[in-house]
Each structure stands twice: as structure tokens, then as C-alpha cells.
Motif scaffolding. Sequence first.
Motif, short mmCIF file in Angstrom:
data_model
loop_
_atom_site.label_atom_id
_atom_site.label_comp_id
_atom_site.label_asym_id
_atom_site.label_seq_id
_atom_site.Cartn_x
_atom_site.Cartn_y
_atom_site.Cartn_z
N THR A 41 0.18 10.35 3.26
CA THR A 41 1.18 9.47 4.05
C THR A 41 2.27 8.84 2.97
O THR A 41 3.13 8.20 3.57
CB THR A 41 0.38 8.13 4.40
N SER A 51 5.76 8.73 1.02
CA SER A 51 7.07 8.97 1.52
C SER A 51 7.66 10.11 0.44
O SER A 51 7.01 10.35 -0.59
CB SER A 51 8.20 8.02 1.37
N THR A 52 8.41 10.84 0.80
CA THR A 52 8.95 12.15 0.09
C THR A 52 9.54 11.42 -1.22
O THR A 52 9.13 11.86 -2.36
CB THR A 52 10.20 12.78 0.73
N ARG A 95 6.16 10.40 -3.72
CA ARG A 95 5.37 11.72 -3.95
C ARG A 95 6.45 12.29 -4.95
O ARG A 95 5.90 12.73 -6.02
CB ARG A 95 5.36 12.33 -3.03
N GLY A 106 15.83 13.04 -0.90
CA GLY A 106 15.29 11.71 -0.37
C GLY A 106 15.88 10.54 -0.47
O GLY A 106 15.57 9.62 -0.07
N GLN A 138 9.59 1.62 -6.77
CA GLN A 138 10.01 2.82 -7.47
C GLN A 138 9.28 2.77 -9.02
O GLN A 138 8.79 3.67 -9.58
CB GLN A 138 11.24 3.17 -7.19
N GLU A 178 -2.82 4.42 0.06
CA GLU A 178 -1.58 4.88 -0.71
C GLU A 178 -1.65 4.99 -2.23
O GLU A 178 -1.46 5.91 -3.02
CB GLU A 178 -0.20 3.81 -0.56
#
Length: 185
Positions: free
Chosen positions: A62, A64-65, A68, A95, A125, A157
Amino acid sequence: MRLPYVPDPPPTATDNEAKVLASVQARRAPNPLLPLDLALLHSFPVAEGWNSFIGAIRTRTTLSTVVRELAICRVAVVNGALFEWEQHAPLLKEGGLSEEALHVVGDAKTGFSDELAEKVLTRHQRAVLKYTDAMTKTVTVPDDVFQELRGFFSDKEVVEITATVAAYNCVSRFLVALDIGEKNH
């Protein structure tokens, strides 16, 4: 590559090998097999497991690009896996990560606490990147680094981020040890 790549496509000796090859080709479609695939396909059982596991990490979580690919790209940087970086850094840009942020991620010496990192990367991030660094450099994750990550992500996550970092440490070590893509020797 320290070993010869298998032919593209490699010959198959059994129905199961043909099924494995078709599965790897389907995951790569519409693109051709990568040098990584042409190394893995020396062993159809290894290629099959790899394809299933890495396929799940890449396409079925699940995350997000950006989350990941931050983890994947940072593993590549820390481990010096240039082939991996070249495959995944463009996905970070797609992304929405800025060129400046990409340079920060690509700097093996950064700790993500300086002014530039704080300017070009969000707090969540930076938490992913600190967690990735800890897992990759020392394996043991300090409690404060874990709690920072945990503050931004659900249990699911956190498991998916952890599995992504672990999986791509495996990928990078395979790439570097065999010099896949002729990037490391």
C-alpha cells in the motif's frame, strides 16, 4: 557480470521452467528481461521465488511510489548498487521528487537533518530515509528512529517499509556481488 548471462530468452528444460520464465517475462512486460533476470535465470527456483517476492514488494503493498522508491534508492546508495539506483531513481522523479531532493537521497554521507534535507524532503520522507539507513548500515534500528517512522505510518505500512528495505538489501547485495549491469567493478 562475473558470470555469463543466460541467453535471452533462456532455454527451458521442463514445463515448470517454462512457467517460471513466462512469469518473469510477464512481470517485466512490456519491457525486455533485465540483466538481473538474466543472472537469476541461471537457477529457475531462485528466479521464481525472487519474482514472486520482489513482485509483491514492488506492486502489491500500500506504500506510495515515493515512499517505496525512497527506501529502494537509499539502499542502493548505501550499498553502492549503481544498477539498482539507475533503475529506481527515475521512478522517484516520476513520483514528484525534485532534482534537489534526489541529490540529497543520492548523497551517501547525508544524515537528513541538515537544512537542505529539511527544505527538499518532508518529515515523513526523512523518517523513511533514516530508518532505511539504520536497517542497511547497522541492521539494528535505534528506538528514536523507529518511533519517528511509527509517528507517520500505520503498522501495516511500517511492515511494508521494513520488508521493502530488507528485500532491496538482498537485491543490492546480489547485484554488487555479481557485478550485474557491469556497474560495480
